[in-house]
Design a protein around this motif. Structure first.
Motif, short mmCIF file in Angstrom:
data_model
loop_
_atom_site.label_atom_id
_atom_site.label_comp_id
_atom_site.label_asym_id
_atom_site.label_seq_id
_atom_site.Cartn_x
_atom_site.Cartn_y
_atom_site.Cartn_z
N THR A 24 29.87 6.32 124.28
CA THR A 24 30.45 5.36 123.34
C THR A 24 29.70 4.03 123.36
O THR A 24 29.06 3.67 124.36
N THR A 25 29.80 3.30 122.26
CA THR A 25 29.25 1.95 122.17
C THR A 25 30.37 1.03 121.69
O THR A 25 31.51 1.48 121.47
N ALA A 26 30.01 -0.23 121.48
CA ALA A 26 31.01 -1.22 121.07
C ALA A 26 31.62 -0.93 119.70
O ALA A 26 32.69 -1.44 119.38
N THR A 27 30.93 -0.13 118.88
CA THR A 27 31.51 0.17 117.56
C THR A 27 32.07 1.59 117.47
O THR A 27 32.45 2.04 116.39
N SER A 28 32.13 2.32 118.59
CA SER A 28 32.73 3.66 118.57
C SER A 28 34.22 3.55 118.26
O SER A 28 34.90 2.62 118.72
N GLN A 29 34.72 4.52 117.52
CA GLN A 29 36.12 4.50 117.13
C GLN A 29 37.05 4.79 118.32
O GLN A 29 36.68 5.54 119.23
N LYS A 30 38.23 4.18 118.28
CA LYS A 30 39.21 4.44 119.32
C LYS A 30 39.60 5.93 119.30
O LYS A 30 39.77 6.51 118.22
N GLY A 31 39.68 6.52 120.46
CA GLY A 31 40.03 7.95 120.53
C GLY A 31 38.83 8.88 120.51
O GLY A 31 38.96 10.08 120.74
N PHE A 32 37.64 8.32 120.26
CA PHE A 32 36.42 9.13 120.15
C PHE A 32 36.07 9.74 121.52
O PHE A 32 35.92 9.03 122.51
N LYS A 33 35.97 11.07 121.55
CA LYS A 33 35.63 11.75 122.82
C LYS A 33 34.12 11.90 122.91
O LYS A 33 33.50 12.52 122.04
N THR A 34 33.54 11.32 123.96
CA THR A 34 32.10 11.44 124.18
C THR A 34 31.89 11.74 125.66
O THR A 34 32.86 11.84 126.43
#
Ligand code: SF4
Length: 285
Positions: A130-140
């Protein structure tokens, strides 16, 4: 006259097929051709990430810097030679994570450079975190149970930092992006474009299709880009309706205009004419 052929380099492009970076490269080169900028007049700076390779694919002056430091490098080049058109290319992790502190200060100083952020909302080069603009809930790989923090809103941040040119483009619409880049380069002051750049390999949420379904163009809805408050309201639009285009634009004195050497000969030229740097170069052999 500059042509697309002049801007080609012999280096093989190694981005994944379908990567949004292709759209940015094409829009950038076509913008240089439209503006008829000589290759020698242009300096591009990149940071670390998949975006960074763009420096190898456009035949202009280029500097591939370190992570998060695109803005200081571009600033230094511009202050040393104000005659150059300086364009920084950064990734979202590069600019909004590692280089975040530079972002607001360059904006408020109104340094006369252009910043293009390849915003794919994931770390591609390091294979999907994830980065600072990844969406909340994004599984990485770095958030296997889903990101628990909301993303940054860089457009809103640029607006409240007193940005004089704040825009957003989409790599899947290179013609529109080309027009934004042309406007940004013509702008005197800090011009910033956040570009949605789908990472087809690691970001399964923010895909080309997802963006195509969600985006609309501010200029088609009569947005007044001279109204900062309205621009700020627009910057918070997200679910199913995400604005592209120029959010805000104004002319203001640039950082260089306020410096003693800002009006005279470029610093690089003064140094070149008055100082013999041969001994220095010799000492580095
Ligand atoms: Fe593009 Fe993602 Fe591939 Fe990197 S990993 S080249 S951002 S598609």
């Amino acid at each position: 006259m500059t042509t697309l052929k002049d801007l080609k380099t012999p280096i093989n492009i190694v981005w994944c097929p379908g990567c949004g970076n292709f759209g940015i490269l094409s829009a950038f080169k076509n913008a240089l051709v439209e503006l008829d900028l000589e290759r020698e007049q242009v300096a591009m700076v990149t940071g670390i990430g998949c975006h960074g390779k763009i420096v190898d694919y456009a035949n202009v002056n280029g500097f591939h810097g370190i992570h998060g430091r695109v803005i200081p490098l571009a600033t230094g080049i511009k202050l040393a030679n104000k005659n150059l058109t300086v364009i920084g290319f950064a990734g979202d992790a590069d600019c909004y994570d590692e280089g975040w502190g530079h972002f607001s200060h360059a904006i408020r100083r109104n340094i006369d450079i252009t910043l293009i952020v390849h915003d794919n909302m994931i770390l591609g080069l390091t294979t999907g975190q994830t980065t600072a603009t990844s969406q909340k809930g994004f599984k990485t790989k770095s958030t296997p149970f889903g990101s628990i923090t909301p993303p940054l809103n860089p457009i809103a941040h640029a607006l409240v930092s007193n940005g004089t040119f704040v825009a957003r483009g989409f790599a899947g619409d290179p013609k529109h992006l080309q027009n934004l880049i042309v406007q940004a380069i013509k702008h005197r002051g800090f011009s910033y474009i956040d570009v949605f750049q789908p990472c087809v390999t690691f970001n399964y949420l923010n895909t080309h299709e997802w963006f195509r379904k969600s985006v609309y163009k501010l200029e088609e809805e009569g947005h007044d880009y001279t109204d900062r408050q309205k621009a700020l309201e627009k910057s918070f639009e997200w679910d199913n309706r995400i604005p592209l285009g120029v959010f805000y634009k104004e002319e203001r004195l640039t950082y260089s205009n306020n410096l003693p050497h800002g009006k005279g000969m470029p610093l690089a030229k003064i140094l070149e004419e008055n100082i013999d740097i041969t001994p220095l170069l010799e000492s580095m052999r």
